[in-house]
Scaffold this motif. Structure first.
Motif, PDB file in Angstrom:
ATOM      1  N   ILE A 291      22.798  27.414  17.502  1.00  0.00           N
ATOM      2  CA  ILE A 291      21.572  26.810  16.971  1.00  0.00           C
ATOM      3  C   ILE A 291      20.587  26.584  18.108  1.00  0.00           C
ATOM      4  N   ALA A 292      19.441  27.263  18.051  1.00  0.00           N
ATOM      5  CA  ALA A 292      18.398  27.115  19.064  1.00  0.00           C
ATOM      6  C   ALA A 292      17.540  25.887  18.766  1.00  0.00           C
ATOM      7  N   GLY A 293      16.689  25.523  19.741  1.00  0.00           N
ATOM      8  CA  GLY A 293      15.800  24.375  19.557  1.00  0.00           C
ATOM      9  C   GLY A 293      14.452  24.605  20.209  1.00  0.00           C
ATOM     10  N   ILE A 294      13.390  24.144  19.558  1.00  0.00           N
ATOM     11  CA  ILE A 294      12.027  24.211  20.088  1.00  0.00           C
ATOM     12  C   ILE A 294      11.470  22.791  20.071  1.00  0.00           C
ATOM     13  N   PHE A 295      11.084  22.263  21.235  1.00  0.00           N
ATOM     14  CA  PHE A 295      10.688  20.861  21.335  1.00  0.00           C
ATOM     15  C   PHE A 295       9.446  20.695  22.212  1.00  0.00           C
ATOM     16  N   LYS A 296       8.695  19.632  21.948  1.00  0.00           N
ATOM     17  CA  LYS A 296       7.484  19.315  22.717  1.00  0.00           C
ATOM     18  C   LYS A 296       7.873  18.409  23.886  1.00  0.00           C
ATOM     19  N   ASN A 297       7.365  18.727  25.073  1.00  0.00           N
ATOM     20  CA  ASN A 297       7.871  18.035  26.258  1.00  0.00           C
ATOM     21  C   ASN A 297       7.020  16.868  26.740  1.00  0.00           C
ATOM     22  N   ASP A 298       5.787  16.682  26.216  1.00  0.00           N
ATOM     23  CA  ASP A 298       4.965  15.593  26.745  1.00  0.00           C
ATOM     24  C   ASP A 298       4.766  14.440  25.760  1.00  0.00           C
ATOM     25  N   ASP A 299       5.405  14.493  24.599  1.00  0.00           N
ATOM     26  CA  ASP A 299       5.424  13.373  23.660  1.00  0.00           C
ATOM     27  C   ASP A 299       6.860  12.903  23.494  1.00  0.00           C
ATOM     28  N   ILE A 300       7.054  11.601  23.406  1.00  0.00           N
ATOM     29  CA  ILE A 300       8.407  11.044  23.379  1.00  0.00           C
ATOM     30  C   ILE A 300       9.197  11.510  22.161  1.00  0.00           C
ATOM     31  N   GLN A 301       8.485  11.835  21.059  1.00  0.00           N
ATOM     32  CA  GLN A 301       9.196  12.323  19.879  1.00  0.00           C
ATOM     33  C   GLN A 301      10.000  13.579  20.202  1.00  0.00           C
ATOM     34  N   GLY A 302       9.426  14.468  21.028  1.00  0.00           N
ATOM     35  CA  GLY A 302      10.132  15.694  21.383  1.00  0.00           C
ATOM     36  C   GLY A 302      11.410  15.415  22.149  1.00  0.00           C
ATOM     37  N   HIS A 303      11.370  14.470  23.082  1.00  0.00           N
ATOM     38  CA  HIS A 303      12.556  14.115  23.850  1.00  0.00           C
ATOM     39  C   HIS A 303      13.623  13.495  22.955  1.00  0.00           C
TER      40      HIS A 303
ATOM     41  N   ALA B  38      23.086  15.853  21.089  1.00  0.00           N
ATOM     42  CA  ALA B  38      24.269  15.037  20.774  1.00  0.00           C
ATOM     43  C   ALA B  38      25.088  15.667  19.651  1.00  0.00           C
ATOM     44  N   ALA B  39      24.401  16.206  18.637  1.00  0.00           N
ATOM     45  CA  ALA B  39      25.121  16.838  17.528  1.00  0.00           C
ATOM     46  C   ALA B  39      25.821  18.119  17.981  1.00  0.00           C
ATOM     47  N   LEU B  40      25.185  18.896  18.859  1.00  0.00           N
ATOM     48  CA  LEU B  40      25.848  20.090  19.387  1.00  0.00           C
ATOM     49  C   LEU B  40      27.141  19.711  20.104  1.00  0.00           C
TER      50      LEU B  40
ATOM     51  N   LEU C 171      29.557  22.780  19.770  1.00  0.00           N
ATOM     52  CA  LEU C 171      28.760  23.996  19.661  1.00  0.00           C
ATOM     53  C   LEU C 171      28.148  24.335  21.015  1.00  0.00           C
ATOM     54  N   PRO C 172      27.930  25.613  21.284  1.00  0.00           N
ATOM     55  CA  PRO C 172      27.362  26.001  22.586  1.00  0.00           C
ATOM     56  C   PRO C 172      25.926  25.516  22.734  1.00  0.00           C
ATOM     57  N   MET C 173      25.573  25.142  23.970  1.00  0.00           N
ATOM     58  CA  MET C 173      24.193  24.749  24.265  1.00  0.00           C
ATOM     59  C   MET C 173      23.812  25.360  25.601  1.00  0.00           C
ATOM     60  N   GLU C 174      23.099  26.458  25.561  1.00  0.00           N
ATOM     61  CA  GLU C 174      22.640  27.141  26.759  1.00  0.00           C
ATOM     62  C   GLU C 174      21.175  26.807  27.009  1.00  0.00           C
ATOM     63  N   ASP C 175      20.786  26.750  28.287  1.00  0.00           N
ATOM     64  CA  ASP C 175      19.387  26.468  28.612  1.00  0.00           C
ATOM     65  C   ASP C 175      18.451  27.475  27.964  1.00  0.00           C
ATOM     66  N   GLY C 176      18.894  28.726  27.859  1.00  0.00           N
ATOM     67  CA  GLY C 176      18.058  29.773  27.309  1.00  0.00           C
ATOM     68  C   GLY C 176      17.791  29.659  25.827  1.00  0.00           C
TER      69      GLY C 176
ATOM     70  N   THR D 132      17.772  34.661  20.584  1.00  0.00           N
ATOM     71  CA  THR D 132      18.756  35.706  20.829  1.00  0.00           C
ATOM     72  C   THR D 132      20.169  35.169  20.636  1.00  0.00           C
ATOM     73  N   ASP D 133      20.943  35.854  19.846  1.00  0.00           N
ATOM     74  CA  ASP D 133      22.339  35.490  19.553  1.00  0.00           C
ATOM     75  C   ASP D 133      22.464  34.191  18.745  1.00  0.00           C
ATOM     76  N   CYS D 134      21.331  33.620  18.290  1.00  0.00           N
ATOM     77  CA  CYS D 134      21.387  32.421  17.451  1.00  0.00           C
ATOM     78  C   CYS D 134      21.125  32.799  15.993  1.00  0.00           C
ATOM     79  N   THR D 135      21.637  31.984  15.088  1.00  0.00           N
ATOM     80  CA  THR D 135      21.422  32.228  13.655  1.00  0.00           C
ATOM     81  C   THR D 135      20.582  31.141  13.010  1.00  0.00           C
ATOM     82  N   ALA D 136      20.173  30.137  13.802  1.00  0.00           N
ATOM     83  CA  ALA D 136      19.371  29.035  13.253  1.00  0.00           C
ATOM     84  C   ALA D 136      18.574  28.393  14.377  1.00  0.00           C
ATOM     85  N   VAL D 137      17.503  27.701  13.995  1.00  0.00           N
ATOM     86  CA  VAL D 137      16.666  27.036  14.989  1.00  0.00           C
ATOM     87  C   VAL D 137      16.118  25.737  14.414  1.00  0.00           C
ATOM     88  N   VAL D 138      16.121  24.692  15.241  1.00  0.00           N
ATOM     89  CA  VAL D 138      15.506  23.403  14.917  1.00  0.00           C
ATOM     90  C   VAL D 138      14.144  23.366  15.594  1.00  0.00           C
ATOM     91  N   CYS D 139      13.077  23.189  14.823  1.00  0.00           N
ATOM     92  CA  CYS D 139      11.714  23.160  15.358  1.00  0.00           C
ATOM     93  C   CYS D 139      11.203  21.728  15.463  1.00  0.00           C
TER      94      CYS D 139
END
Length: 354
Positions: A204-216, A224-226, A231-236, A263-270
């Motif tokens: 499961i990939a993730g896309i997050f905003k880095n300058d608002d606290i909601q993203g963090h 935490a859920a991964l 479940l695997p969690m790669e920086d990429g 790449t190699d993921c089947t889902a993404v959290v936006c």
């Protein structure tokens, strides 16, 4: 010795209670009172404000001051509330502002709107202006809340003036004497990964905003859920973006970089529906089948989740609109009630992309 405006207020009060004005409900004009008492219009307005606060008269826009029907309950005193958001016309903010204005109207109050465009310099200019204005309270969505805020000195000046300040979507532990209404961002990130896991997804990939606290916070719940589900969690497989990069991203720039995290993921959290909408549009153009080849989930259940080629599964606040919660909490606080920060929970709305 009473001030002149207080003397005039007491005199007009006596006239109202004695029936001096008979069946008339409309008081003489400010100019007529100025001539009668040989005072300035400002002094008359101060006197009339005293009577408004006493519940004896009400001021109606365009039609002067009216004697109240004392058999009817008085309206609460009119208040002016500054509402500072990052944006006004974009994304989820119209619905937030609509709910704030509904609560303010019900409490005989009016908003004074400002938008920072999520720029620290704009926030500073707005706060400098607020310090000089006669306000009763401030509802504010902080700017770039994941970064140290150089404007805390101005917030402290407002607090020192006794100004009630309530933060939406963020808080600043350094500031005492404020309240906040937050999204359950950590819980939301965790909830989306858990949902995808139960759907059979293991990468499961993730896309997050880095300058608002909601993203963090959303990232923290996601991570935490991964871990919890091993479940695997790669920086990429994580894509971070900031405010200045958002427009480039939404206009189609860096699409390849964004899609590389899948790449190699089947889902993404936006991070939100705005980004999810862009991603789903690009995936549909490439012929990617959703949700069979890629599941997409998001936050906010906004109009963007309905406008994509496929309707996006997204977390909703349901009946808990942050704008309404914030405005109602601010009024309880201004009325002297004991108040605590609030957290708005999420409810998953399952649609076509999962």
């Amino acid at each position: 010795m009473a001030a002149k405006y207080q003397e005039i207020a007491e005199l007009i009060r006596g006239r109202i209670l004695s029936g001096y004005f008979g069946d008339r409900s409309l008081l003489p004009t400010e100019q007529e009172f100025c001539q009668e008492f040989q005072v300035s219009r400002q002094t008359v307005r101060q006197a009339l404000s005293v009577l408004v606060n006493q519940g004896l008269i009400e001021k109606r826009q365009g039609s002067g001051s009216h004697i109240r029907d004392l058999s009817q309950p008085a309206l609460p005193p009119q208040r002016s509330i500054a509402v500072v958001t990052t944006y006004i016309g974009d994304y989820i903010f119209p619905s937030i502002l609509r709910e704030i204005e509904t609560v303010l109207a019900a409490n005989n109050s009016a908003p004074v709107l400002f938008a920072t465009q999520n720029q620290v310099a704009n926030e500073r200019r707005i706060l400098q202006r607020l310090i000089t204005q006669p306000l009763d309270g401030v509802l504010v969505e902080g700017t770039k809340t994941a970064l140290p805020n150089p404007n805390l000195d101005l917030y402290r000046k407002l607090i020192a003036k006794g100004m009630p300040i309530l933060f939406m979507h963020c808080n600043y532990p350094e500031l005492t004497g404020t309240l906040s209404v937050l999204d359950d961002n950590y819980g939301g990130g965790h909830q989306l990964v858990e949902y995808l896991y139960r759907k059979g997804h293991r990468r499961i990939a993730g896309i997050f905003k880095n300058d608002d606290i909601q993203g963090h916070q959303r990232y923290a719940g996601y991570a935490a859920a991964l871990r919890e589900y091993d479940l695997p969690m790669e920086d990429g497989q994580i894509f971070w973006y900031g405010t200045e990069f958002k427009e480039k991203l939404l206009s189609g720039g860096s699409t390849e970089e964004l899609e590389a995290v899948l790449t190699d993921c089947t889902a993404v959290v936006c991070y939100n529906d705005e980004i999810a909408n862009r991603l789903v549009t690009q995936l549909a153009k490439r012929g990617v089948k959703m949700p069979e080849e890629m599941a997409v989930v998001s936050f906010d259940n906004s109009q963007y989740s309905e406008m994509a080629p496929l309707r996006i599964t997204s977390l909703s606040h349901g009946q808990y609109n942050v704008g309404r919660m914030s405005a109602e909490l601010l009024f309880r606080w201004m009325e002297g009630q004991s108040c605590q920060p609030l957290v708005s929970p999420w409810v998953l709305v399952e649609k076509e992309t999962s």
